[in-house]
Design an enzyme around this catalytic site. Structure first.
Site, PDB file in Angstrom:
ATOM      1  N   GLU A  98       0.814  -1.218   0.000  1.00  0.00           N
ATOM      2  CA  GLU A  98       0.000   0.000   0.000  1.00  0.00           C
ATOM      3  C   GLU A  98       0.846   1.266   0.000  1.00  0.00           C
ATOM      4  O   GLU A  98       0.494   2.265  -0.634  1.00  0.00           O
ATOM      5  CB  GLU A  98      -0.958   0.008   1.193  1.00  0.00           C
ATOM      6  CG  GLU A  98      -2.116  -0.982   1.082  1.00  0.00           C
ATOM      7  CD  GLU A  98      -1.728  -2.433   1.357  1.00  0.00           C
ATOM      8  OE1 GLU A  98      -0.587  -2.662   1.827  1.00  0.00           O
ATOM      9  OE2 GLU A  98      -2.547  -3.327   1.095  1.00  0.00           O
ATOM     10  N   HIS A 106     -11.289  -5.606   8.221  1.00  0.00           N
ATOM     11  CA  HIS A 106     -12.097  -5.415   7.018  1.00  0.00           C
ATOM     12  C   HIS A 106     -13.373  -4.628   7.300  1.00  0.00           C
ATOM     13  O   HIS A 106     -14.278  -4.620   6.479  1.00  0.00           O
ATOM     14  CB  HIS A 106     -12.494  -6.774   6.417  1.00  0.00           C
ATOM     15  CG  HIS A 106     -11.359  -7.541   5.817  1.00  0.00           C
ATOM     16  ND1 HIS A 106     -10.364  -8.105   6.560  1.00  0.00           N
ATOM     17  CD2 HIS A 106     -11.072  -7.839   4.525  1.00  0.00           C
ATOM     18  CE1 HIS A 106      -9.512  -8.728   5.762  1.00  0.00           C
ATOM     19  NE2 HIS A 106      -9.914  -8.578   4.524  1.00  0.00           N
TER      20      HIS A 106
END
Lengths: 326, 371
Positions: free
Chosen positions: A61, A130
């Protein structure tokens, strides 16, 4: 021409429009190419725009955001998909120390038209990392704009506005609402759309202002329908940095009460800041303290507990009741 | 059966010995005119003079901080002069010699360390990005920029390349390793130029790595070279080759310029707490400027008159830099709010207006009430 569609499809169509309008617009992220993203938001773009414009990146990321900065320095407009809210954090350094500051430290010479798309929020029965709502970190960071959508219409316009904005925009997507079908008009030109900084009165009411954004807007609207005692005005904030305080204050001055609902933990959350600003600016109009309803100051729980963690219709109405019981 | 990683280390790529003797290298030929050699000498002397003036300005309270490049002039001037006009450099915060080669005015660098600005020059105009203080972050910017160069079709004949500067400490950062990997899988036209100056503040190389740094490249699938960073000729020749390799579409290269930080990490650092004086004495014998001077004197390409002229020019530069630093205008309070965003932002606009009103409330209040 209104049709039934979803937030996911509307973002996809908005991205397609943005890519057609400007060859400098790129999509980058993990699995955004042939797969079309784990939520299929970029479905079909790889096929139509090719691997140079829809870039499957290595699984890193920080690398995604860091190279997006470099691409922006070269004149590109990258739209980065961060696969899940909880996976953003490796990119925090590039986002907070580099992306957010570049425009000012260059004396305005450098523009950073980078969009970070982040699916966020809970309610999908997912495993750890998540289901989080990290928006306050971004809203706390100078140089970033933070927006979020609650319906396909806004999703379609606001993703295009985010791409055309010369500032870095963090675009939060309510993942549990991705596939809900509602009416939207995915035609027309961008200049006819409401600005992405503006809040929207989603439902008019006279007794209390219920402020929400992203996935909580639907919950707020359901709460307003369910409450037969009070006339609830629902304001969809849409933009979290900046917040459209003009619309917020106007509503609170009419109703005299305010309740703010979000999934993120309440302490030092967006609601805390908004409550403070309402108190500073609407003190003499308030009939009760500003009430916050949100997630607890705990880690996001295992999914079997998330229905207790997430503010649902009853918790929102409990907040509304507290604004009247005062 | 045993597991082993033992490997013989090749020699440093070197074209100019510490004694100033020129050595041909089969892979990195370098054909410089006498004027070009004198130019490199002049660059290094002027950069060192500017750098020492900046240290002294900090000592006199004119700068908040300075990160000296003392000892790294050859690595920086050699690689900096290898860059073409269309190439883009991404520095860390010690690349004053590269900045010099890219035409960034010394006072623009001083403005950053004086606290006048966080930027100070136009990256596009100079092909030299802003200094980056967070270690290794710029390696990813360089890689992304190089991916943009690819998408612009600017790789190949007449193409351009990108170079990223960083130090030995930065090789431990995740960002640097991610940059290596992004550059490799995209075959991006970027040169990673690591100045291994042996020290990351107080931490020596063995706290950063178990293998020679140039060897990191092989695991990512691109060439790694170790060059004598105190040899301006070798630094120039190797960087030129790596940039050309990138321009031709052959992808990234890691150059480890083996050099030495002869000064402190910054003006706040005290190297006597962690390294021995003998080490510095040893490296002084490899000084980049004295070896080129010995070479020029030996070949007759530089005479005493030339050396004296460069020294005189350096003194003038020192004086000029001192004056310019002191006359840098202070920013104004409301500059805090300038350019935070490219487009209007309601929070900033409100705070600017409130702060302006607050400041105005002191006007006419006299010296006692003023701020």
């Amino acid at each position: 021409m209104a049709e039934k569609t979803t937030i996911g499809k509307a973002i996809n169509e908005g991205l397609r429009r943005a890519m057609e309008a400007d060859p400098k617009v790129l999509i980058m992220g993990e699995d955004v190419g042939k797969l079309g993203g784990v939520f299929r938001v970029t479905d079909g773009l790889y096929k139509d725009f090719g691997a140079d414009r829809v870039i499957d990146t290595p699984l890193a990321e920080s690398g995604i955001v860091g190279t997006a900065i470099g691409l922006a320095l070269r004149g590109y407009r990258p739209v980065c998909e961060i696969q899940f809210d909880g996976f953003f954090f490796p990119a925090a350094n590039q986002t907070f120390t580099q992306l957010a500051k570049m425009h000012q430290r260059s004396g305005g010479r450098i523009r950073m038209p980078v969009v970070l798309r982040i699916p966020y929020g809970g309610g999908i029965g997912a495993v750890e990392h998540h289901s989080e709502s990290p928006e306050a970190y971004f809203a706390h960071t100078a140089g970033l704009r933070v927006i979020t959508v609650a319906n396909p219409q806004d999703a379609f316009w606001m993703i295009q506005q985010a791409v055309s904005c010369d500032d870095p925009v963090v675009f939060f997507e309510p993942k549990r609402r991705y596939h809900e079908r509602t009416e939207a008009d995915l035609s027309g030109t961008l200049d006819s759309a409401t600005g992405m900084d503006a809040a929207r009165v989603a439902r008019s009411g006279t007794d209390v202002t219920l402020l929400a954004y992203g996935p909580m807007v639907k919950t707020a609207l359901q709460a307003a329908e369910a409450d037969t005692e009070h006339s609830i005005e629902v304001v969809d904030l849409r933009s979290l940095s900046p917040v459209d305080y003009g619309t917020v204050f106007a509503s609170v001055r009419r109703t005299g009460r305010a309740v703010i609902a979000h999934e993120a933990p309440v302490s030092a959350g967006l609601g805390a800041e908004i409550a403070a600003r309402i108190t500073e600016s609407c003190f003499y109009h308030l009939e009760a303290p500003v009430i916050r309803v949100g997630g607890f100051d705990t880690p996001y729980p295992p999914s079997r507990l998330e229905e207790h963690y997430l503010p649902d219709l009853d918790r929102v109405l409990d907040g509304v009741d507290r604004a009247f019981d005062f | 059966m045993s597991i082993t990683t033992a490997q013989e280390e090749p020699e440093l790529i070197q074209l100019l010995t510490p004694d100033g003797e020129l050595r041909e290298h089969p892979d990195y030929p370098l054909d410089l005119t006498a004027a070009e050699k004198r130019g490199l000498y002049r660059d290094m002397v002027l950069v060192r003079r500017f750098d020492s003036e900046a240290v002294s300005l900090q000592r006199h309270g004119e700068l908040g901080l300075w990160a000296s490049l003392l000892g790294q002039e050859a690595a920086q001037v050699g690689s900096g002069r290898a860059l073409g006009a269309d190439d883009m450099a991404f520095p860390s915060y010690r690349e004053h010699g590269v900045a010099w080669c890219r035409g960034v005015a010394p006072k623009s660098l001083l403005a950053l360390f004086r606290g006048v600005t966080n930027g100070g020059w136009s990256p596009d105009e100079h092909g030299f990005h802003l200094y980056t203080i967070v270690i290794g972050a710029q390696t990813l910017h360089a890689t992304g920029y190089a991916m943009g160069v690819q998408r612009d079709g600017a790789v190949g004949d007449g193409g351009s390349a990108v170079i990223s500067y960083f130090g030995d400490g930065a090789t431990s950062q995740g960002d640097t390793n991610e940059a290596f990997n992004f550059a490799a899988v995209n075959n991006a036209p970027v040169v990673f130029f690591c100045q291994n100056n042996q020290w990351a503040i107080s931490e020596s190389n063995d706290r950063q790595t178990r293998v020679p740094l140039y060897r990191r490249a092989s695991g990512f699938g691109f060439p790694g070279l170790r060059v004598d960073g105190n040899d301006v000729f070798a630094s120039l020749a190797v960087t030129r080759a790596a940039l050309q390799h990138a321009r031709e579409g052959q992808g990234p290269t890691l150059i480890e310029a083996f050099t030495y930080r002869m000064g402190a990490h910054t003006t706040t650092d005290d190297p006597t707490r962690y390294r021995i004086a003998a080490e510095l004495e040893e490296w002084k014998l490899k000084d980049p400027i004295s070896r080129l001077r010995a070479h020029l004197a030996g070949t007759g390409e530089g005479d005493e008159e030339f050396f004296a002229a460069v020294d005189a020019e350096a003194e003038r530069l020192g004086e000029q830099v001192r004056q310019e630093c002191r006359s840098l205008p202070d920013p104004q309070p409301l500059d805090i709010f300038h350019e935070v965003y490219a487009e209007p932002h309601a929070h900033i606009d409100r705070q600017r207006a409130e702060f302006a009103d607050y400041l105005a409330s002191f006007e006419g209040a006299g010296a006692e009430g003023g701020r």
